[in-house]
Design a protein around this motif. Structure first.
Motif, mmCIF file in Angstrom:
data_model
loop_
_atom_site.group_PDB
_atom_site.id
_atom_site.type_symbol
_atom_site.label_atom_id
_atom_site.label_comp_id
_atom_site.label_asym_id
_atom_site.label_seq_id
_atom_site.Cartn_x
_atom_site.Cartn_y
_atom_site.Cartn_z
ATOM 1 N N PRO A 45 0.836 -1.221 0.000
ATOM 2 C CA PRO A 45 0.000 0.000 0.000
ATOM 3 C C PRO A 45 0.866 1.264 0.000
ATOM 4 O O PRO A 45 1.962 1.295 0.553
ATOM 5 C CB PRO A 45 -0.805 -0.131 1.309
ATOM 6 C CG PRO A 45 0.073 -0.967 2.204
ATOM 7 C CD PRO A 45 0.782 -1.935 1.295
ATOM 8 N N LEU A 46 0.366 2.318 -0.630
ATOM 9 C CA LEU A 46 1.078 3.585 -0.671
ATOM 10 C C LEU A 46 0.892 4.325 0.646
ATOM 11 O O LEU A 46 -0.181 4.246 1.255
ATOM 12 C CB LEU A 46 0.564 4.446 -1.833
ATOM 13 C CG LEU A 46 0.779 3.880 -3.233
ATOM 14 C CD1 LEU A 46 0.190 4.833 -4.274
ATOM 15 C CD2 LEU A 46 2.251 3.638 -3.504
ATOM 16 N N PRO A 47 1.913 5.054 1.100
ATOM 17 C CA PRO A 47 1.760 5.815 2.351
ATOM 18 C C PRO A 47 0.754 6.929 2.175
ATOM 19 O O PRO A 47 0.622 7.520 1.087
ATOM 20 C CB PRO A 47 3.163 6.354 2.604
ATOM 21 C CG PRO A 47 3.818 6.366 1.278
ATOM 22 C CD PRO A 47 3.251 5.209 0.516
ATOM 23 N N PRO A 48 0.008 7.262 3.223
ATOM 24 C CA PRO A 48 -1.011 8.325 3.079
ATOM 25 C C PRO A 48 -0.402 9.701 2.884
ATOM 26 O O PRO A 48 -1.048 10.585 2.334
ATOM 27 C CB PRO A 48 -1.793 8.240 4.394
ATOM 28 C CG PRO A 48 -0.816 7.648 5.369
ATOM 29 C CD PRO A 48 0.034 6.683 4.581
ATOM 30 N N SER A 49 0.826 9.944 3.350
ATOM 31 C CA SER A 49 1.467 11.244 3.201
ATOM 32 C C SER A 49 2.958 11.017 3.087
ATOM 33 O O SER A 49 3.480 9.939 3.349
ATOM 34 C CB SER A 49 1.146 12.158 4.399
ATOM 35 O OG SER A 49 1.650 11.594 5.598
#
Length: 349
Positions: free
Chosen positions: A19-23
């Motif tokens: 998953p991609l980091p949120p920020s």
């Protein structure tokens, strides 16, 4: 083109596992095939170095051996000034990444030898053989010591003659090769540990004397239209007496208060002209600056008045008198007795 670039970036982000980091930053990393340099995080994320020092350290590490990394060379390469680059080099030198020493060549010339270490901590721990040359550009393991084998010609077998009467077959001798000599490994001297600087280097004061502030141009007490006209005409007329003193209208307007201050102090136009045109330097690059300096430094004092030039009046002196009693001299405007005789007469009375 912008739409295609966005689609390509979206496809690249889709291929990232997990998953991609949120920020925060998202890394899209492709392996380099050539023209790359391995930089340790101890330098790229150093908490004691400035961003300029980290960038210069990475730049120096990417250069080949023999490249110029002095202050002049880095200033010509980057937009930062000499002061910023010199401070960054001192930071790298303080933390052990950069070492600069003075060496004298055989011809007597003195040079600055610059050594950049990509891992200062490894040098201090010891046991690591440094690689001298351009930056390492592969992830291969550390080199191991390989013994060099010397090839020796194989000995030829010598066959003895067999007697003719013998009928039995004797096997031919098989040549046995001698063991090949092996060179002893060359011992590698241990690197000398470089102690860390206990404190920041001492910055010596500059050798040049501090610049003195420029004195202001003198101004008159009352700038009348007549004085302004006379000062402007005198400044514009200077080029007739000295070809170098060609002034612009802006320079004339700037120097008018200084000339009017001279005129207000009863200086004649000939005296002002001689003071401004005498002993001009050759060549004269900035005539307005020279005139400003002379009008300020050679300003005469105001003329003294008539009362200032009169001789000072001497105080009146009391004349000497001879005492009628003891005949001693004493100062008094009237003749008579001295102080002692007058006291005796007062006591007798």
């Amino acid at each position: 083109m912008a739409t295609q670039h966005d689609i390509a970036l979206t496809n690249a982000l889709t291929g990232i596992p997990g998953p991609l980091p949120p920020s925060g930053v998202i890394h899209v990393a492709f392996p380099h095939a050539n023209r790359f340099t391995i930089v340790g995080n101890h330098l790229a994320q150093h908490d004691g170095l400035s961003l300029t020092a980290i960038g210069i350290g990475v730049h120096i590490q990417s250069l080949p051996a023999g490249a110029q990394v002095g202050i002049k060379a880095l200033t010509a390469r980057f937009a930062e000034g000499e002061t910023t680059i010199a401070a960054a080099l001192r930071e790298l030198e303080t933390h052990g990444y950069l070492h600069r020493t003075r060496a004298r060549l055989a011809n007597g010339r003195v040079i600055t030898r610059t050594v950049f270490c990509n891992q200062p901590g490894a040098v201090l721990r010891g046991g690591v053989v440094p690689v001298v040359g351009p930056a390492v550009r592969s992830t291969a393991p550390a080199p191991t010591l390989v013994r060099e084998h010397v090839r020796v010609p194989e000995p030829t077998a010598v066959l003895e003659p067999r007697p003719m009467a013998e009928t039995t077959s004797v096997p031919e001798p098989v040549p046995v090769p001698e063991p090949m000599p092996v060179r002893e490994p060359i011992p590698v001297p241990e690197p000398v540990p470089v102690p860390e600087a206990p404190h920041a280097p001492v910055r010596l004061p500059p050798r040049t004397a501090p610049t003195q502030p420029r004195r202001p141009l003198p101004h008159p007490q009352a700038l009348t239209p007549e004085l302004r006209q006379a000062a402007s005409a005198l400044l514009a007329d200077l080029r007739r007496h000295a070809e170098e003193l060609v002034l612009s209208e802006e320079a004339v307007e700037e120097l008018v208060p200084g000339v009017t201050a001279w005129l207000e102090r009863d200086a004649t136009t000939d005296a002002i002209r001689r003071a401004l045109t005498a002993d001009l330097p050759k060549p004269l690059k900035h005539p307005a600056r020279l005139l400003r300096h002379r009008l300020t430094a050679l300003l005469p004092p105001p003329l003294p008045g008539v009362h200032d030039l009169a001789q000072p009046r001497r105080a009146s002196v009391t004349p000497f008198q001879t005492c009628d009693g003891c005949e001693r001299a004493f100062r008094s405007h009237d003749p008579g007795h001295c102080r002692d005789c007058r006291a005796q007469y007062w006591e007798a009375a």
